[in-house]
Structure formats: structure tokens, C-alpha cells
Design a protein around this motif. Structure first.
Motif, mmCIF file in Angstrom:
data_model
loop_
_atom_site.group_PDB
_atom_site.id
_atom_site.type_symbol
_atom_site.label_atom_id
_atom_site.label_comp_id
_atom_site.label_asym_id
_atom_site.label_seq_id
_atom_site.Cartn_x
_atom_site.Cartn_y
_atom_site.Cartn_z
ATOM 1 N N TYR A 1 2.314 -2.583 -26.904
ATOM 2 C CA TYR A 1 3.029 -4.058 -26.892
ATOM 3 C C TYR A 1 4.417 -3.953 -27.753
ATOM 4 O O TYR A 1 4.211 -3.968 -28.829
ATOM 5 C CB TYR A 1 1.939 -5.079 -27.287
ATOM 6 N N SER A 2 5.374 -4.476 -27.116
ATOM 7 C CA SER A 2 6.652 -4.319 -27.987
ATOM 8 C C SER A 2 6.689 -5.969 -28.511
ATOM 9 O O SER A 2 6.704 -6.846 -27.682
ATOM 10 C CB SER A 2 7.746 -4.098 -27.127
ATOM 11 N N SER B 1 6.216 -2.282 -32.585
ATOM 12 C CA SER B 1 5.140 -2.523 -31.309
ATOM 13 C C SER B 1 3.631 -2.049 -31.826
ATOM 14 O O SER B 1 3.659 -1.339 -32.867
ATOM 15 C CB SER B 1 5.691 -1.230 -30.420
ATOM 16 N N PHE B 2 2.848 -2.086 -30.913
ATOM 17 C CA PHE B 2 1.392 -2.039 -31.090
ATOM 18 C C PHE B 2 0.959 -1.171 -30.232
ATOM 19 O O PHE B 2 1.061 -1.442 -28.954
ATOM 20 C CB PHE B 2 0.518 -3.262 -31.212
ATOM 21 N N ALA B 3 0.292 0.114 -30.458
ATOM 22 C CA ALA B 3 -0.527 0.800 -29.392
ATOM 23 C C ALA B 3 -1.611 0.280 -28.781
ATOM 24 O O ALA B 3 -2.399 -0.161 -29.795
ATOM 25 C CB ALA B 3 -0.640 2.492 -30.152
ATOM 26 N N MET B 4 -1.732 0.168 -27.382
ATOM 27 C CA MET B 4 -2.660 -0.548 -26.997
ATOM 28 C C MET B 4 -3.704 0.619 -26.405
ATOM 29 O O MET B 4 -3.295 1.564 -26.031
ATOM 30 C CB MET B 4 -2.513 -1.483 -25.892
ATOM 31 N N PRO B 5 -5.266 0.245 -26.343
ATOM 32 C CA PRO B 5 -6.002 1.283 -25.733
ATOM 33 C C PRO B 5 -5.514 1.812 -24.315
ATOM 34 O O PRO B 5 -5.068 0.796 -23.294
ATOM 35 C CB PRO B 5 -7.290 0.688 -25.669
ATOM 36 N N THR B 6 -5.669 2.903 -24.091
ATOM 37 C CA THR B 6 -5.038 3.653 -22.780
ATOM 38 C C THR B 6 -5.937 4.621 -22.154
ATOM 39 O O THR B 6 -6.592 5.490 -23.055
ATOM 40 C CB THR B 6 -3.913 4.337 -22.824
ATOM 41 N N PRO B 7 -6.681 4.486 -21.127
ATOM 42 C CA PRO B 7 -7.620 5.304 -20.439
ATOM 43 C C PRO B 7 -6.894 6.805 -20.351
ATOM 44 O O PRO B 7 -5.665 7.244 -20.337
ATOM 45 C CB PRO B 7 -7.731 4.930 -19.079
ATOM 46 N N THR B 8 -7.749 7.884 -20.763
ATOM 47 C CA THR B 8 -7.341 9.302 -20.722
ATOM 48 C C THR B 8 -6.641 9.634 -19.265
ATOM 49 O O THR B 8 -7.010 9.101 -18.045
ATOM 50 C CB THR B 8 -8.745 9.992 -20.765
ATOM 51 N N GLY B 9 -5.609 10.324 -19.555
ATOM 52 C CA GLY B 9 -4.814 10.744 -18.395
ATOM 53 C C GLY B 9 -3.679 9.663 -17.889
ATOM 54 O O GLY B 9 -2.982 10.088 -16.906
#
Length: 386
Positions: A349-350, A335-343
């Protein structure tokens, strides 16, 4: 008589021949392995370089579209809910509220990765005006025969040309967009100055006049158009860009497509999709919100509600691209960690290992991947968003 064999005339023994054959075989195997390994390295490097080039080019085009969005369009305060627009050759002929930058979750038969990768993929639409007048109105409406009519009477038509896109501002009510298909000035046997916006000539005009353009977005029945501002968006540079991912129902490599709507589009012809980059498997977008030029928070478009105090000051783009060549000796992360807004809950992405779109044997892990990211400042004063 028996001939004596000279020592120098002795040949190789069977043991010596076998040893030489084994050594030769080992050397040939080593040389073959070396060249095979070198060939695989060169192929992998070429595949990775191609992936990087495709990703950079696609990201540059998206950056340019975001930076140009909103130019020549009305101010946010004049059209806080966007513009009610109509495009006949879209997949739906229903009117929609068009804003300078719109990001929405992509779904449907074109490409829907949620069942495989467990993540929402976005599409992006940007609008750029082509007016040389900026946001200043070039005329005011003096009369409209009816809400279903395709004719507008104006106090002045000197600056208006055929094919120009226009916006009618109804303060506190609606902003409606159409395309000029005919200009009638005084002295042509016409009572007063007027323009036509015929649906048979332009795909941007509804058969139902302004009622068809507004649809159910705005209730304009009974609204008096008199003295409403008429904004001319021009024609040369007016462009609607739509970036979407498609994979032909999972049988082809996912590809980022660009569809452009311009003023010279024929009424009965839908514009073709242009393939920008093969291997784009995910597109994530975030709005940077704030006021007075300072970003105070990042939000996903699906979680954003339009606000009169919070403008879109920047757009964060995250685009995951994979190679187009199968690489059996390589294994990507699961999987790849995608940008995520704080909170907000982390996004990832799997990588599909079964039924992966466009992947050999359905396993997408034997491909190279790279995540391209960019924060794009919004250069024009646009409204807050959808």
C-alpha cells in the motif's frame, strides 16, 4: 549636604538586569518547550491509542461475521454455485449468486484507492442463516403455477412461518432464495398447502417470481419444481453483513462501514450504513483452501475459482488503519507491505502524498498507521466460494 549611600542600599546594575532577563527568558522557553513537547507526546499517544482501539473493535466484528458465516445454510454439495438471491434495495436490483463468504475487489465512487495507493482493496460479505432445522428440508414442492408466480404449493406448511427466509433446491440446477410473506394451510378455503413470496412485502422477493430471482444466473425456464426440497432458514438470526470502505469521494477520512440486511427489513427502505471505524484505508483478504481440515494454499479472492475439492477453511484479514489526527512532526513510511500468497507478486500500500482522501493538504504521510492482521477459521461447512 551630600548624603552618603550605604553599601547595602546599592541596586542592580543594568548588566545584572540584562543577565537576569536573559536567564529568565531561557528558563521560560525551556519550561514552555517541555510542556509543549509533553503535550505533543500525550496527544500522539492518545491518537495512537484511539487508532488501536478502533482497529481492534472493527477486526473483532469482522472475525465474528466470518466465524458465523454459513450457519444454517445449505451444504456445499447441495448448492455448489451458491444461491441465486435478490435484494431490491441494493445499489443494483439484479440477482446475484450469494455465498456464505464473498470477497470482491472494491471499486467505484464510494472508495477506489487503486489510483492513489496502487493496490486493490476488498469488500467482504457474509451470510448467516437462522434455521432451527439445520440443513434438513421441512417440505417438498408439489406444484408451482409458473416460474413467474409468487406462489409455491407444498406437501406440508406446519413448520413454516411468515417472514422466514427459504431456499428451494433444484438438484443439479439451482438454489433460489426468497422470503415467506403469507402461509395458507388446508381448511382456509385454499386448494392445498401453499406459501406466497410477494415482492411488495419483502425486498428479498423479485417481481418476476423465481424467474426474477434467478435472472441470468440460472436458466430455470421449463424446469419442473415438483419434489424439490424446501429449506426454511428461519427469520430471527438471518443476517447478511457487508463490510465496505467509503470516503465520500475523497473528501472525508476513509471509514469502514457495515450494512446489514435482515428479515425485518421493510420492502421500500434500504438499511443504513453503520460506521465501524474511521481511518481504515485498506482491507486485504485471502482464502485458506484445503480439504479434510488442512489448509494447502492461500489465494486472493480475485484469483480464486470455485472447486468441489477445495473448501474455504479460513480467511486471512489484513486491515490498514491510520490515525484521524494530523501529526506534523511524524512521518510514516512511504509504503506498507501487505500479506501476499506464496508465488504471487508482492503487494504494498503506497501512502498518498497528493490528493490523499481526508488528509490535511492531501499529504497522508503525517499520520500514524498500523496493520491489523488475523487468521479466522471458518467454523461452518460452507461451499467453496464465488
Amino acid at each position: 549636604m551630600r548624603r552618603t549611600v550605604h553599601p547595602s542600599e546599592h541596586g542592580f546594575t543594568l548588566t545584572e538586569l540584562l543577565v537576569a532577563l536573559v536567564i529568565g527568558t531561557l528558563l521560560a522557553t525551556a519550561v514552555f518547550a517541555f510542556f509543549l513537547n509533553s503535550s505533543q507526546i500525550i496527544t500522539n499517544q492518545s491518537t495512537t491509542t484511539d487508532m488501536w482501539q478502533r482497529g481492534r473493535n472493527a477486526l473483532a466484528l469482522m472475525r465474528q461475521a466470518v466465524e458465523s458465516a454459513g450457519f444454517g445454510l445449505p451444504q456445499a454439495s447441495n448448492c455448489p454455485n451458491g444461491i441465486a438471491a435478490y435484494i431490491a434495495n441494493q445499489s443494483t436490483t439484479s440477482p446475484f449468486s450469494m455465498t456464505a463468504i464473498t470477497a470482491s475487489v472494491q471499486s467505484g465512487s464510494a472508495y477506489d484507492p487503486t489510483t492513489l495507493s496502487q493496490i486493490d482493496t476488498y469488500s467482504l460479505m457474509t451470510v448467516t442463516g437462522g434455521a432451527s432445522f439445520g440443513n434438513a428440508p421441512v417440505a417438498q414442492i408439489t406444484k408451482t403455477p409458473s416460474n413467474q408466480s409468487a406462489t409455491l404449493f407444498l406437501n406440508n406448511v406446519n413448520l413454516i412461518k411468515i417472514h422466514d427466509m427459504f431456499v428451494v433446491e433444484l438438484p443439479g440446477q439451482a438454489c433460489l432464495m426468497g422470503q415467506v410473506t403469507k402461509v395458507n394451510s388446508k381448511g382456509q378455503g385454499i386448494v392445498g398447502n401453499n406459501i406466497n413470496f410477494s415482492s411488495g412485502t419483502s425486498p428479498f422477493n423479485s417481481p418476476g417470481g423465481f424467474s426474477g430471482i434467478a435472472g441470468t444466473i440460472y436458466n430455470i425456464n421449463g424446469i419442473d419444481f415438483t419434489n424439490a426440497n424446501f429449506l426454511d432458514l428461519g427469520s430471527n438470526n438471518f443476517t447478511i453483513n457487508q463490510f465496505t470502505i467509503g470516503d465520500n469521494g475523497g473528501t472525508a477520512t476513509p471509514t469502514l462501514y457495515l450494512t446489514q440486511y435482515t428479515t425485518n427489513q421493510s420492502a421500500g427502505t434500504a438499511p443504513g450504513r453503520q460506521a465501524l471505524a474511521r481511518g481504515v484505508v485498506d482491507l486485504q483478504l485471502e482464502y485458506g483452501l484445503g480439504s479434510n481440515g488442512a489448509i494447502t494454499q492461500w489465494v486472493l479472492p480475485k484469483n480464486y475459482t470455485a472447486s468441489v475439492t477445495q473448501q474455504i477453511l479460513a480467511v486471512r484479514i489484513a486491515m490498514l488503519v491510520r490515525s484521524t489526527r494530523y501529526m506534523p512532526n511524524e512521518t510514516s513510511p512511504a509504503s506498507f507491505a501487505m500479506p501476499t500468497p506464496t508465488g504471487q507478486s508482492p503487494q504494498s500500500y503506497s501512502v498518498p502524498q497528493n490528493n490523499g482522501p481526508g488528509c490535511l493538504q492531501g499529504d497522508c504521510r503525517h499520520y500514524a498507521y498500523h496493520l491489523f492482521e488475523s487468521v479466522v477459521p471458518v467454523r461452518n461447512s460452507i461451499w467453496s466460494g464465488p
